[in-house]
Design an enzyme around this catalytic site. Structure first.
Site, PDB file in Angstrom:
ATOM      1  N   GLU A 141      32.882  44.103  60.968  1.00 26.54           N
ATOM      2  CA  GLU A 141      31.446  44.397  61.050  1.00 26.54           C
ATOM      3  C   GLU A 141      31.202  45.494  62.077  1.00 26.54           C
ATOM      4  OE1 GLU A 141      28.720  42.605  63.528  1.00 26.54           O
ATOM      5  OE2 GLU A 141      29.914  40.809  63.938  1.00 26.54           O
ATOM      6  N   LYS A 195      27.772  31.652  67.841  1.00 22.73           N
ATOM      7  CA  LYS A 195      27.332  31.943  69.200  1.00 22.73           C
ATOM      8  C   LYS A 195      26.741  30.679  69.827  1.00 22.73           C
ATOM      9  CE  LYS A 195      26.525  36.805  68.202  1.00 22.73           C
ATOM     10  NZ  LYS A 195      26.970  36.777  66.781  1.00 22.73           N
TER      11      LYS A 195
END
Length: 301
Positions: A21, A155
């Site tokens: 990414e 996260k």
């Protein structure tokens, strides 16, 4: 799509390729180090024996693999926007530059025939989603995109338990790499177990091949690779900063897509760069592992 010649050659020859990414380059890492780290991530893939394919939209055109000029453009330009799947067509029509999230990276990777993707942390369900309905598009996209995502969990600013529930509902299998516990991004252990485990890249590749045989390869797969013990943040510091960051976001009215960059920046400031160092370490680890899995998958036919 424009596929970089090296990537195209590798795909034609059935050599291992790893998608990367680009949102982490433009929005996840501080300048000017982000360009250097982007090159290091690609080098980590090469060290594992695979060809890196960093994905981005450049001048309205999806690029599968970037030359150094385009990589620098994504890292340094102030006009690069963070682009998920829903944004891609609008950005392409306007001829803009976009850094791809896990969702859009997975979409373009699958379209190009790339099976393995490396990132830092997967998006997930946000805290308070019961009221806000705030959930990353990564999850829904992976429910219909057959790529394996190597990540350090989600996260830690997210609702990990709710995210795992959503992954189960969406038929996205989660496998721990050399662990029975789901990683917590900056921390090796989020406190939540995973149902499956592999201990070698070859075992992960076996799962990819079994999916193809069984016809379940239309769904995404998460290979959760915990941050190394020597690289993880101090847990007490992490918990204190997270609590303070959530309170600061609430006081400032920060919500939706602005919440993650706000909290990551808060972590960077309040930990004096320790969170960024952990982020870099885990991304490089994931890139190396993704390459090893892609190599093992290619070797198995």
């Amino acid at each position: 799509m424009r596929i970089h010649p090296e990537v195209a050659d590798a795909l034609t020859a059935r050599r291992p390729v790893v998608a990367l990414e680009s949102a982490i380059i433009s929005h996840g890492l501080p300048r000017p180090d982000n360009l250097r780290i982007a090159r290091e991530i690609e080098a980590a893939v090469r060290s594992g024996g695979a060809v890196p394919a960093t994905i981005a939209i450049v001048g309205g055109e999806p690029h599968i693999g970037l030359d150094d000029t385009s990589l620098q453009r994504i890292a340094e330009s102030d006009t690069v926007v963070k682009v998920s799947v829903r944004d891609a067509a609008v950005l392409a029509a306007r001829g803009g530059d976009g850094a791809t999230t896990v969702a859009s990276t997975a979409h373009f990777a699958a379209a190009a025939g790339i099976t393995v993707l490396a990132t830092g942390g997967l998006g997930g369900v946000h805290r308070g989603a019961r009221d806000s309905w705030d959930e990353s598009a990564d999850l829904m996209t992976l429910s219909r995109t057959g790529v394996l995502v190597v990540c350090a969990g989600v996260k830690s600013i997210l609702d990990v338990a709710a995210t795992l529930e959503r992954l189960e509902t969406l038929n996205i299998a989660v496998i721990g790499y050399r662990t029975d516990w789901f990683p917590g991004f900056y921390l090796a252990d989020s406190g939540h177990r995973v149902g499956w485990r592999v201990d070698t890249p070859e075992q992960a590749a076996d799962v990819l091949r079994a999916r193809r045989r069984l016809g379940t390869d239309g769904y995404g797969l998460v290979l959760a690779n915990p941050i190394a013990a020597e690289d993880e943040m101090d847990r007490t510091l992490h918990d204190q900063v997270l609590a303070a960051g959530l309170a600061a976001a609430e006081a400032s009215g920060v919500r939706g897509k602005d919440l993650t960059p706000f909290l990551l920046d808060f972590f960077h400031r309040e930990t004096r760069g320790a969170s960024v160092a952990a982020n870099i370490a885990l991304v490089l680890s994931n890139a190396r592992l993704a390459a090893e899995v892609a190599v093992a998958d290619a070797a198995g036919g």
